[in-house]
Write an enzyme that holds these catalytic residues in place. Structure first.
Site, PDB file in Angstrom:
ATOM      1  N   ASN A  50      45.268  34.128  44.667  1.00  0.00           N
ATOM      2  CA  ASN A  50      44.087  34.954  44.467  1.00  0.00           C
ATOM      3  C   ASN A  50      43.231  34.418  43.324  1.00  0.00           C
ATOM      4  O   ASN A  50      42.001  34.332  43.432  1.00  0.00           O
ATOM      5  CB  ASN A  50      44.519  36.399  44.172  1.00  0.00           C
ATOM      6  CG  ASN A  50      43.351  37.350  44.016  1.00  0.00           C
ATOM      7  OD1 ASN A  50      42.331  37.225  44.692  1.00  0.00           O
ATOM      8  ND2 ASN A  50      43.486  38.298  43.109  1.00  0.00           N
ATOM      9  N   PHE A  66      44.792  41.583  34.962  1.00  0.00           N
ATOM     10  CA  PHE A  66      45.395  42.518  35.912  1.00  0.00           C
ATOM     11  C   PHE A  66      45.681  41.760  37.207  1.00  0.00           C
ATOM     12  O   PHE A  66      44.830  41.650  38.085  1.00  0.00           O
ATOM     13  CB  PHE A  66      44.463  43.704  36.147  1.00  0.00           C
ATOM     14  CG  PHE A  66      45.103  44.844  36.884  1.00  0.00           C
ATOM     15  CD1 PHE A  66      46.184  45.512  36.336  1.00  0.00           C
ATOM     16  CD2 PHE A  66      44.628  45.245  38.118  1.00  0.00           C
ATOM     17  CE1 PHE A  66      46.780  46.574  37.010  1.00  0.00           C
ATOM     18  CE2 PHE A  66      45.208  46.302  38.794  1.00  0.00           C
ATOM     19  CZ  PHE A  66      46.296  46.967  38.248  1.00  0.00           C
ATOM     20  N   ALA A  67      46.885  41.225  37.314  1.00  0.00           N
ATOM     21  CA  ALA A  67      47.250  40.369  38.441  1.00  0.00           C
ATOM     22  C   ALA A  67      47.566  41.209  39.675  1.00  0.00           C
ATOM     23  O   ALA A  67      48.286  42.200  39.592  1.00  0.00           O
ATOM     24  CB  ALA A  67      48.457  39.505  38.072  1.00  0.00           C
ATOM     25  N   HIS A  68      47.040  40.784  40.829  1.00  0.00           N
ATOM     26  CA  HIS A  68      47.290  41.503  42.073  1.00  0.00           C
ATOM     27  C   HIS A  68      46.810  40.658  43.238  1.00  0.00           C
ATOM     28  O   HIS A  68      46.155  39.636  43.067  1.00  0.00           O
ATOM     29  CB  HIS A  68      46.565  42.854  42.078  1.00  0.00           C
ATOM     30  CG  HIS A  68      45.076  42.736  42.022  1.00  0.00           C
ATOM     31  ND1 HIS A  68      44.407  42.351  40.877  1.00  0.00           N
ATOM     32  CD2 HIS A  68      44.111  42.922  42.965  1.00  0.00           C
ATOM     33  CE1 HIS A  68      43.115  42.321  41.106  1.00  0.00           C
ATOM     34  NE2 HIS A  68      42.903  42.649  42.377  1.00  0.00           N
ATOM     35  N   ALA A  69      47.134  41.104  44.426  1.00  0.00           N
ATOM     36  CA  ALA A  69      46.639  40.502  45.656  1.00  0.00           C
ATOM     37  C   ALA A  69      46.439  41.618  46.670  1.00  0.00           C
ATOM     38  O   ALA A  69      46.675  42.789  46.372  1.00  0.00           O
ATOM     39  CB  ALA A  69      47.613  39.446  46.177  1.00  0.00           C
TER      40      ALA A  69
END
Length: 276
Positions: A50, A66-69
């Protein structure tokens, strides 16, 4: 709807982690999601990809990523992890590097964790609470701060001192530049529509509450692909610099917000948009 305390168990918190680069920092946060049975290793790779594909837009405030996928089969249940670094690392963000805190989110859908995002945004926006989180000596102590979310809203969330009443702060019928009257919609946009856009939506909602404009303006968190289709329904978009570049010209004003937790910055963007 999930509470912050439900999503971050003490086992998902690591403090003073040594990470040589941003990839290692995100991978550590992903490993915690795996070890707490929130997601699989595949989701960790999706979080890394991402950033590689969309840029460092996940760095939504100074020092905070803010790590996410996207929700995917690699997510077993909605959950989060918290990684405080011993030495900050650079993600390549123009204004918010270096990063000392990485919080990772794995979400089953776009809605279940909205309340938790609002609580986390309030905590990180308050200088005293943010400092306490930075100096918490143990995962247990840090989680107690998270669970005890009784922090008053920061001063920056208040309307400017010159605006003694809501009616003085803004017109009764808000009208954005180039728009008509009636109910308005503002989109907050990120790459996936489940993480950073919800942070920004929470901050925008806080400003609208202060202005008493909730009855005039609706807000919606969405992803880049959906935003292009929904732009015609909106009076404006708020997003990061990286996502603004990806969106390009969508026919409505796009306001870049550097710090997604800053009510002061969002307030200024709204005042520019509505000439108040």
């Amino acid at each position: 709807m999930s509470e912050l305390s439900d999503l971050i168990p003490v086992e998902a918190i690591r403090l003073d982690v040594a990470a040589p680069d941003w990839q290692s920092a995100v991978r550590t946060a992903g490993d915690l999601l795996v070890s707490t049975d929130v997601s699989t290793d595949t989701y960790t790779e999706e979080m890394l990809r991402n950033v590689e594909e969309n840029g460092p837009y996940i760095v939504i405030a100074p020092g905070f990523a803010f790590a996410h996928a996207r929700p995917s089969p690699a997510v077993r249940r909605t959950g989060m992890s918290w990684v405080r670094l011993s030495t900050p690392v650079n993600f390549g963000h123009e204004t918010n590097d270096p990063v000392h805190l990485v919080v990772a989110l794995a979400a089953e859908d776009a809605g279940a964790h909205t309340q938790a995002m609002g609580a986390l945004a309030r905590l990180l926006a308050d200088p005293d609470t943010s400092a306490a989180l930075d100096h918490a000596p143990t995962p247990e102590a840090l989680r107690q701060i998270l669970v005890g979310d009784t922090t008053p809203e920061p001063e920056s969330a208040a309307a400017p001192a010159a605006a003694a009443t809501p009616s003085e702060a803004a017109p009764e019928q808000p009208a954005a530049k180039g728009s008509g009257h009636g109910m308005h919609k503002i989109l907050t946009v990120c790459g996936n529509g489940v993480g950073t856009s919800l942070f920004l939506k929470s901050t925008l909602d806080k400003v609208l509450d202060r202005w008493k404009w909730g009855r005039y303006i609706t807000t919606e968190a969405t992803d880049t692909i959906s935003a292009k289709g929904k732009a015609s329904e909106a009076v404006a978009i708020m997003t990061s610099r990286e996502i603004a570049r990806t969106l390009g010209d969508v026919g409505v004003p796009v306001r870049v917000i550097e710090d997604f937790t800053s009510t002061k910055e969002v307030d200024a963007a709204m005042r520019d948009l509505y000439d108040v």
